[in-house]
Motif scaffolding. Structure first.
Motif, PDB file in Angstrom:
ATOM      1  N   PRO A 356      -6.554   4.960   6.102  1.00 40.28           N
ATOM      2  CA  PRO A 356      -6.435   5.800   7.306  1.00 40.28           C
ATOM      3  C   PRO A 356      -5.965   7.211   6.930  1.00 40.28           C
ATOM      4  O   PRO A 356      -5.167   7.375   5.999  1.00 40.28           O
ATOM      5  CB  PRO A 356      -5.366   5.084   8.141  1.00 40.28           C
ATOM      6  N   ASP A 357      -6.475   8.213   7.702  1.00 36.68           N
ATOM      7  CA  ASP A 357      -6.132   9.602   7.373  1.00 36.68           C
ATOM      8  C   ASP A 357      -4.654   9.881   7.561  1.00 36.68           C
ATOM      9  O   ASP A 357      -4.061  10.653   6.821  1.00 36.68           O
ATOM     10  CB  ASP A 357      -6.943  10.566   8.250  1.00 36.68           C
ATOM     11  N   SER A 358      -4.117   9.252   8.599  1.00 34.17           N
ATOM     12  CA  SER A 358      -2.699   9.529   8.825  1.00 34.17           C
ATOM     13  C   SER A 358      -1.950   8.221   9.041  1.00 34.17           C
ATOM     14  O   SER A 358      -2.271   7.447   9.944  1.00 34.17           O
ATOM     15  CB  SER A 358      -2.596  10.467  10.029  1.00 34.17           C
ATOM     16  N   MET A 359      -1.002   7.988   8.202  1.00 34.73           N
ATOM     17  CA  MET A 359      -0.230   6.733   8.300  1.00 34.73           C
ATOM     18  C   MET A 359       1.229   7.081   8.555  1.00 34.73           C
ATOM     19  O   MET A 359       1.691   8.163   8.176  1.00 34.73           O
ATOM     20  CB  MET A 359      -0.381   5.925   7.017  1.00 34.73           C
ATOM     21  N   PRO A 360       1.967   6.168   9.197  1.00 37.40           N
ATOM     22  CA  PRO A 360       3.379   6.471   9.501  1.00 37.40           C
ATOM     23  C   PRO A 360       4.257   6.414   8.250  1.00 37.40           C
ATOM     24  O   PRO A 360       3.817   6.024   7.179  1.00 37.40           O
ATOM     25  CB  PRO A 360       3.757   5.356  10.466  1.00 37.40           C
ATOM     26  N   GLU A 393      -8.751  -1.409   0.943  1.00 42.24           N
ATOM     27  CA  GLU A 393      -8.775  -1.121   2.373  1.00 42.24           C
ATOM     28  C   GLU A 393      -7.352  -1.274   2.931  1.00 42.24           C
ATOM     29  O   GLU A 393      -6.718  -2.299   2.710  1.00 42.24           O
ATOM     30  CB  GLU A 393      -9.717  -2.115   3.048  1.00 42.24           C
ATOM     31  N   VAL A 394      -6.918  -0.231   3.630  1.00 41.62           N
ATOM     32  CA  VAL A 394      -5.559  -0.277   4.178  1.00 41.62           C
ATOM     33  C   VAL A 394      -5.638  -0.157   5.688  1.00 41.62           C
ATOM     34  O   VAL A 394      -6.426   0.630   6.216  1.00 41.62           O
ATOM     35  CB  VAL A 394      -4.714   0.887   3.591  1.00 41.62           C
ATOM     36  N   LYS A 395      -4.824  -0.975   6.387  1.00 44.89           N
ATOM     37  CA  LYS A 395      -4.808  -0.900   7.848  1.00 44.89           C
ATOM     38  C   LYS A 395      -3.378  -0.952   8.327  1.00 44.89           C
ATOM     39  O   LYS A 395      -2.542  -1.632   7.717  1.00 44.89           O
ATOM     40  CB  LYS A 395      -5.558  -2.089   8.449  1.00 44.89           C
ATOM     41  N   ILE A 396      -3.141  -0.258   9.428  1.00 46.12           N
ATOM     42  CA  ILE A 396      -1.805  -0.337  10.024  1.00 46.12           C
ATOM     43  C   ILE A 396      -1.985  -1.049  11.365  1.00 46.12           C
ATOM     44  O   ILE A 396      -2.718  -0.580  12.239  1.00 46.12           O
ATOM     45  CB  ILE A 396      -1.207   1.070  10.277  1.00 46.12           C
ATOM     46  N   VAL A 397      -1.424  -2.206  11.503  1.00 49.10           N
ATOM     47  CA  VAL A 397      -1.555  -2.971  12.748  1.00 49.10           C
ATOM     48  C   VAL A 397      -0.191  -3.557  13.105  1.00 49.10           C
ATOM     49  O   VAL A 397       0.441  -4.224  12.269  1.00 49.10           O
ATOM     50  CB  VAL A 397      -2.581  -4.148  12.584  1.00 49.10           C
ATOM     51  N   ASN A 398       0.200  -3.349  14.366  1.00 47.85           N
ATOM     52  CA  ASN A 398       1.453  -3.946  14.889  1.00 47.85           C
ATOM     53  C   ASN A 398       2.647  -3.804  13.953  1.00 47.85           C
ATOM     54  O   ASN A 398       3.281  -4.792  13.582  1.00 47.85           O
ATOM     55  CB  ASN A 398       1.263  -5.453  15.131  1.00 47.85           C
ATOM     56  N   ASN A 399       2.920  -2.565  13.604  1.00 47.78           N
ATOM     57  CA  ASN A 399       4.093  -2.329  12.741  1.00 47.78           C
ATOM     58  C   ASN A 399       4.034  -3.021  11.388  1.00 47.78           C
ATOM     59  O   ASN A 399       5.068  -3.319  10.788  1.00 47.78           O
ATOM     60  CB  ASN A 399       5.381  -2.780  13.446  1.00 47.78           C
ATOM     61  N   GLU A 400       2.793  -3.258  10.967  1.00 45.29           N
ATOM     62  CA  GLU A 400       2.637  -3.875   9.641  1.00 45.29           C
ATOM     63  C   GLU A 400       1.562  -3.116   8.887  1.00 45.29           C
ATOM     64  O   GLU A 400       0.620  -2.603   9.496  1.00 45.29           O
ATOM     65  CB  GLU A 400       2.174  -5.326   9.775  1.00 45.29           C
ATOM     66  N   ILE A 401       1.715  -3.090   7.593  1.00 50.10           N
ATOM     67  CA  ILE A 401       0.640  -2.500   6.791  1.00 50.10           C
ATOM     68  C   ILE A 401      -0.063  -3.655   6.098  1.00 50.10           C
ATOM     69  O   ILE A 401       0.583  -4.557   5.543  1.00 50.10           O
ATOM     70  CB  ILE A 401       1.184  -1.461   5.768  1.00 50.10           C
ATOM     71  N   SER A 402      -1.416  -3.669   6.231  1.00 46.63           N
ATOM     72  CA  SER A 402      -2.117  -4.725   5.517  1.00 46.63           C
ATOM     73  C   SER A 402      -3.063  -4.083   4.502  1.00 46.63           C
ATOM     74  O   SER A 402      -3.761  -3.123   4.813  1.00 46.63           O
ATOM     75  CB  SER A 402      -2.840  -5.660   6.481  1.00 46.63           C
ATOM     76  N   ILE A 403      -3.001  -4.616   3.311  1.00 46.23           N
ATOM     77  CA  ILE A 403      -3.779  -4.047   2.205  1.00 46.23           C
ATOM     78  C   ILE A 403      -4.724  -5.120   1.685  1.00 46.23           C
ATOM     79  O   ILE A 403      -4.286  -6.246   1.414  1.00 46.23           O
ATOM     80  CB  ILE A 403      -2.845  -3.590   1.066  1.00 46.23           C
ATOM     81  N   LEU A 404      -6.000  -4.744   1.579  1.00 48.87           N
ATOM     82  CA  LEU A 404      -6.972  -5.686   1.015  1.00 48.87           C
ATOM     83  C   LEU A 404      -7.541  -5.065  -0.245  1.00 48.87           C
ATOM     84  O   LEU A 404      -8.008  -3.920  -0.235  1.00 48.87           O
ATOM     85  CB  LEU A 404      -8.085  -5.950   2.038  1.00 48.87           C
ATOM     86  N   VAL A 405      -7.482  -5.813  -1.334  1.00 49.88           N
ATOM     87  CA  VAL A 405      -8.103  -5.341  -2.577  1.00 49.88           C
ATOM     88  C   VAL A 405      -9.163  -6.374  -2.938  1.00 49.88           C
ATOM     89  O   VAL A 405      -8.846  -7.521  -3.233  1.00 49.88           O
ATOM     90  CB  VAL A 405      -7.060  -5.234  -3.725  1.00 49.88           C
TER      91      VAL A 405
END
Ligand code: ADP
Length: 474
Positions: A356-360, A393-405
């Motif tokens: 994502p372009d902007s992450m917390p 692939e990185v995603k931010i969902v529900n106060n969690e960061i999920s990383i898929l390699v």
């Protein structure tokens, strides 16, 4: 509560085992005793029925009918005396037979009548049957005398139909008896009475009980022996396990100590090499610069290895320290990708990033999180052949960061997947083909879990692998 129960069982294991042993012995003995007693009683029943049936045919139904009709007046007649003697003969033939008599039916199924009794001809009565305190003629049954059959189901019908035995033992002050019956039948089928034989089984029961006592003791001792042996083996085993655990701990301590001592000189070497290669100590010629840079890379790898070993020992000893700090995720990932992308390019592996372009800002341990993600990415490149593909692939969902390699590499054999997070474990397809030490995933798992996250994977051999990491942002 559960822990307390566990502690109690551990402390009093011998007592618990012993109680169990007693309980099992008692149950087994009870079952076996009943089974054997029933079996022997069944045999006794069969024999009693055979004796009753063969004895009943010795009586002339006409005689029995004559005595039955005559009642008390038949006493003294030749027929009466003859039949009393016949009954006595039956009794004398077997020492276990206590009473032999013939009963006939009345209108009332609960009442039967005495016809003739082996004891009737005893001139001197010997037992106070009527319990009046005196042993006299009244203790001898006479024809026609009524007998209460309300508590003897067999006498309420079955004993006059066919040869049978009481289903229960009769236990009274005279002992324990088993009664067998066989009807005396006229040629026209009319039943004139039933021959009753009471066999004393007190001795039989005593013998069954007596033979069981040593058996019970034997089983008890056997169980006691097995329990004691098992406990001794368990104790020896526990002692061995504790020794091995202690040795393992000492090894981890040593590993930690050595790597800790190595960390400082290795970083000094790294630092001096950097200074050299930067020209801080005078310009180097091309050759010298190349060599110093190569040494610098080796120093970098050595430093990584030393800190990895230090982490392994910390995890093993439960001394991993997580220091959460504000982490600007975009910058953090840029840094990691900057080290991985050149490796992918060098190996000609297509590298795709979806970030994502902007992450917390996250609150995570920088060093451990970096080590985890970098290890997953460098593994993906390392275990994927040239021409393959790696996706981050990185995603931010529900106060969690999920990383898929994910990669399209050699994969992990199914049978070995459960061991892959183990310390120093390397899959059989990687072991001799590609360099590695098996520390990375062990540390990654420890680091992710210590931060409240999860790490897992899906893999198919020769198709590829997907590693998933989920970490709470705060
Ligand atoms: P190393 O890579 O140094 O051997 P790791 O702990 O990082 O140690 O990985 C442990 C083992 O897991 C590797 O040796 C390899 O067998 C397997 N493995 C890890 N990542 C992958 C991957 N992306 N593809 C195939 N196998 C992998």
């Amino acid at each position: 509560m559960f822990k307390r129960t566990q502690k109690f069982i551990a402390e009093y294991s011998y007592l618990v085992a012993l109680s169990l042993c007693v309980l099992i012995t008692a149950s087994i003995t009870f079952l076996l005793y009943n089974y054997t007693r029933d079996l022997l009683l069944q045999r006794l029943n069969e024999r009693l029925m055979a004796v009753a049936a063969t004895s009943a045919i010795q009586f002339d139904p006409e005689d029995i009918e004559y005595i039955n009709n005559g009642g008390v007046s038949a006493v003294g007649s030749e027929i009466y005396t003859e039949n009393v003697f016949k009954l006595q003969e039956i009794r004398n033939a077997n020492s276990d037979i206590r009473y032999v008599y013939i009963l006939s039916q009345t209108e009332d199924p609960n009442v039967v009548k005495f016809v003739v009794d082996a004891d009737a001809a005893s001139i001197i009565p010997s037992i106070d049957f009527n319990e009046d305190g005196i042993v006299d003629d009244d203790d001898v049954s006479v024809p026609g005398e009524e007998y209460d059959a309300s508590e003897v189901p067999a006498l309420q019908g079955p004993a006059f139909d066919s040869t049978t035995v009481d289903s229960d033992l009769t236990v009274d002050e005279w002992g324990s008896f088993l009664s067998g019956y066989s009807p005396i039948i006229k040629a026209n089928g009319e039943v004139v009475g039933t021959l009753t034989i009471d066999v004393e089984v007190t001795d039989f029961l005593r013998i069954v009980g007596a033979t069981f006592l040593p058996f019970l003791l034997f089983i008890f001792l056997l169980l006691l022996l097995i329990t004691t042996l098992t406990l001794v083996i368990v104790r020896i085993w526990n002692a061995k396990v504790n020794v091995v655990r202690e040795l393992d701990k000492q090894k981890d301590e040593l590993l930690g100590l050595v790597s800790h001592q190595l960390a400082t000189p290795v970083s000094s070497i790294k630092w001096y090499l950097e200074m050299l290669s930067d020209g801080d100590m005078g310009e180097l010629n091309k050759d010298q610069k190349e060599h110093v840079e190569a040494m610098s890379r080796i120093g970098e790898n050595m430093s990584d290895l030393v800190s990895m070993i230090l982490d392994v020992s910390r995890i093993q000893l439960g001394r991993m320290k997580i220091e959460k700090q504000d982490l600007e995720l975009n910058g953090f990932f840029d840094e990691i990708l900057a080290t991985i992308e050149p490796k992918a390019i060098e190996k000609k592996v297509e590298f795709i990033k979806r970030i994502p372009d902007s992450m917390p800002i996250a609150k995570l341990d920088r060093r451990y999180t970096n080590m985890t993600i970098e290890n997953l990415l460098s593994n993906a490149v390392k275990y994927t052949p040239t021409g393959g593909k790696v996706v981050c692939e990185v995603k931010i969902v529900n106060n969690e960061i999920s990383i898929l390699v994910s990669d399209t590499g050699m994969g992990i054999p199914k049978a070995e997947q459960s061991k892959i997070f183990g310390r120093m474990y390397r899959a059989s397809n990687a072991r001799n083909a590609i360099d590695g030490n098996g520390f990375g995933l062990f540390v990654a798992k420890g680091a992710v879990e210590a931060q409240g996250g999860d790490i897992w994977f899906e893999s198919e051999q020769n198709k590829g692998t997907k590693f998933f990491v989920r970490l709470p942002l705060k």
